[in-house]
Structures are given as C-alpha cells and as structure tokens.
Design an enzyme around this catalytic site. Structure first.
Site, PDB file in Angstrom:
ATOM      1  N   ASP A 109      -4.229   2.336  -4.821  1.00  0.00           N
ATOM      2  CA  ASP A 109      -2.777   2.258  -4.655  1.00  0.00           C
ATOM      3  C   ASP A 109      -2.376   0.947  -3.990  1.00  0.00           C
ATOM      4  OD1 ASP A 109      -3.885   2.818  -2.227  1.00  0.00           O
ATOM      5  OD2 ASP A 109      -2.379   4.285  -1.617  1.00  0.00           O
ATOM      6  N   ASP A 155       0.860  -1.179   0.000  1.00  0.00           N
ATOM      7  CA  ASP A 155       0.000   0.000   0.000  1.00  0.00           C
ATOM      8  C   ASP A 155       0.901   1.235   0.000  1.00  0.00           C
ATOM      9  OD1 ASP A 155      -2.977   0.881   0.521  1.00  0.00           O
ATOM     10  OD2 ASP A 155      -1.723   2.152   1.795  1.00  0.00           O
ATOM     11  N   LEU A 156       0.622   2.182  -0.891  1.00  0.00           N
ATOM     12  CA  LEU A 156       1.467   3.374  -0.996  1.00  0.00           C
ATOM     13  C   LEU A 156       1.123   4.374   0.111  1.00  0.00           C
ATOM     14  CD1 LEU A 156       1.477   4.008  -4.856  1.00  0.00           C
ATOM     15  CD2 LEU A 156       3.004   2.568  -3.483  1.00  0.00           C
TER      16      LEU A 156
END
Length: 367
Positions: A286, A243-244
């Site tokens: 993301d 996960d960004l």
C-alpha cells in the site's frame, strides 16, 4: 481473404516507419543503376526518350535520397510519435511512388523497343528493384505494394503483348513473382508487427505494476533520468511518500479481492488528482510515490499533499461494501540537478515515518 490484414497498433507504428529510413544504401544503389543504365542506352542509341528517362531518374533519385537523409535522424529517434511517424511515412511515399512509376514506364518502353539485348538489362533492373523493395520497405506494405505493382506490372504487360513463347513465359513468371512478392511483403509486415507488439507489451509489463497499472520503480528511475537529460533538472519538484492507513484491516476483514479492488480504486483517484506531467508510482503493497514538478512555492507542495490525503480518505463502495481508509503522507522539496532520486525518496520516507509516528497525516519537510 488472401491479403486481409489487421490494423496496425498505434504503439507499433513508429518502429515500422523507422525501417524506411534504414534503406539509404539500397536506394543509392538502385538510383545509380537506373541512371547509369538509361544514360548508357540513351548515348548508345541516340534515343531522346531514353535521355529524358535518365534525367527524370536523376530528379526522382535526388528527391528520394534527400528525404531519407533529412528525416532519418528524426525517424530513428526514440521520441518519434505515431502522428509524426505518419507524416514521415507520407514524405517518403511521395518520393518512392514516382520513382517506382518511372521505372515501370521506362522499363516497359525499352521492352517495347526492338533491341532484344536491352531487354535483359530491364528485367535485371526490375528484379533488383523488387528485391530492394521487399528488403527495405517490406514493413510498410502501403508503400511497398504500390511500388511493386507500379514498377513491375507495366513490363509484364508489354512482355505479354510482345508475342512469342519466351516473352509470354517472361510475362507469366513476372506476374507470379509479383504476386509472391506482395504476399511475402504482407506476411513479413504482419510477422514483424506481432513481434514488435510482443516486445512493447513485455517492456510495458516490466515498467508497470501488474495490479494497478501504475509505473513501478524501474519506470520511475527512467522518468527521472529522462527529466535530467532533457533539461528538466532546473525545475523544482516535490516527492511524496504515501502509505495507506487501515489497509491491512480491510484485507483481513474482507479478503484480498476487496483489498486489490481498493488499491486499484486509490490508484485511479491518484491519477485523477495529479497533473499528467507528474509521476505516480506504486512501490508495492500500500505504498505509493508521487512526484510533482513545476513547483513555484513551497505551499504548492503542501496543497497537493493535503489534497491527495483528502482524495484517498473519501469512502469507497466496493463489492457491496463501504470501505474507508486514510493516508499518511511525507514529502520533501528538491531539485533534480542537486539531489538524486534515492536521496529525495529517502527524505520523503523519513517525513512519512514522522507522520505515522505523530499521527499528523501529513508532515512537511524539515526546514
């Protein structure tokens, strides 16, 4: 130009070659018809040349049928590559060309003989062969067109030289049918190539993320199932959920154009960082999933996790803006034969949740 054609796309090639190997019944019918016809004529006339043609027909037919039977399982397999399809096509062509030439020469020889009652039989064989080529080899013009010319043209020339209105008309009609048959084969091949191209394009779109081009969840499930079916289940693997961090502020500050460019750039970096035998998937937003196969030691998984985080965290220059994001990664170790895909992703997702909650960046699987 009348017969100008575009190059066949690599992805389409295997499907076109497969059509040659669904042709066994037509090949058998034509082979029996040829051998019986020339065998009967040889017995009735005592002509040794016709007997030789009948014997050559047996050999040529046996070669064609043998190649079709030996290669048809591989040709119809889903894993057929374009390179292997070319090899199979060449093997088929090496048996189709001699039979077509044999038919053309032998039919021309009979049409040259003063036995009018046999001429109709030869024209029947030629018309039947032409129809079989159009139906069974129409998707491969590089084989179908030479076969049509080799089989039909000699007889048309003999009819033209024979003399008489009936034979001249037969020669003219044969030439027109040959021309029309070639044109029909080329049009059929082009139409089917376009249709297969569209189908493969839709299948690709259904299995890939439209923005990044990465495989999606459907492609991941198919990949996992293929590994299970192919014996890859005995290999250990690691599943990573990524996960960004900082992606939403990038979207809010610079807009969705920059946000989309960022996702594309991150995807490209992941593809460079992960071996080709492994899987990279965008689940949406993301969120990414990476699967690493051929795990020997737990440290291998940890090394890749930290490597992926470092790759993602490197600054990017997008649309005259320097963009920086980091990533949280949770991963788990497992084996396909012991855990299903949903379970592995769930465990990796739990580790990702812990990584985000604790701010550690990377969370190793629980022992």
């Amino acid at each position: 130009m009348l017969f100008q054609r575009q190059a066949t796309p690599e992805a389409v090639y295997p499907d076109l070659v497969r059509s040659l190997y669904g042709n066994l019944l037509r090949v058998c019918i034509m082979s029996v018809g040829y051998v019986v016809s020339f065998g009967a004529l040889a017995l009735e006339t005592g002509n040794r040349v016709l007997a030789v043609f009948a014997a050559l027909g047996v050999l040529a037919s046996a070669a064609r049928i043998s190649v079709l039977m030996i290669d048809r399982v591989e040709a119809r397999g889903a894993a057929l590559s374009a390179q292997r399809a070319r090899a199979l096509e060449t093997r088929a062509a090496l048996t189709y060309y001699p039979f077509a030439l044999l038919l053309g020469v032998s039919a021309a020889y009979v049409l040259h003989l003063p036995f009018v009652e046999y001429h109709a039989l030869m024209m029947c064989l030629l018309v039947g062969y032409g129809a079989g080529v159009a139906a069974g080899m129409g998707l491969r013009p590089r084989i179908a067109v030479p076969c049509l010319i080799g089989a039909v043209a000699p007889g048309a020339v003999v009819c033209l030289l024979h003399g008489g209105v009936a034979y001249w008309a037969t020669a003219g009609m044969t030439a027109l049918l040959l021309f029309g048959g070639i044109k029909s084969v080329l049009e059929q091949a082009d139409a089917m190539t376009a249709e297969i191209t569209r189908r493969l394009t839709f299948e690709t779109l259904a299995r890939h993320d439209a923005l990044t081009g990465l495989p999606n969840r459907l492609a991941l499930r198919e990949w996992y199932g293929n590994h299970l079916a192919s014996g890859g289940a005995q290999r250990r693997l690691a599943v990573y959920c990524i996960d960004l961090d900082g992606f939403k502020p990038v979207n809010d500050t610079f807009g969705h154009v920059i946000g989309d460019a960022l996702l594309k750039a991150i995807s490209a970096r992941l593809m460079q960082a992960v071996p080709h035998c492994d899987m990279i998937v965008r689940l949406g937003g993301d969120e990414f999933v990476v699967i690493q196969t051929r795990i020997r030691h737990a440290q291998d998984a940890a090394n890749l996790a930290y490597s992926l985080r470092a790759v993602i965290s490197e600054p990017l220059w997008l649309h005259e803006h320097e963009i920086g994001v980091s990533a949280c990664i949770g991963y788990t170790l497992g084996s396909i034969d012991r855990m299903d895909l949903d379970e592995l992703i769930h465990l990796a997702d739990l580790a990702l949740y812990d990584a985000k909650r604790k701010g550690n960046g990377v969370i190793e699987p629980a022992r």
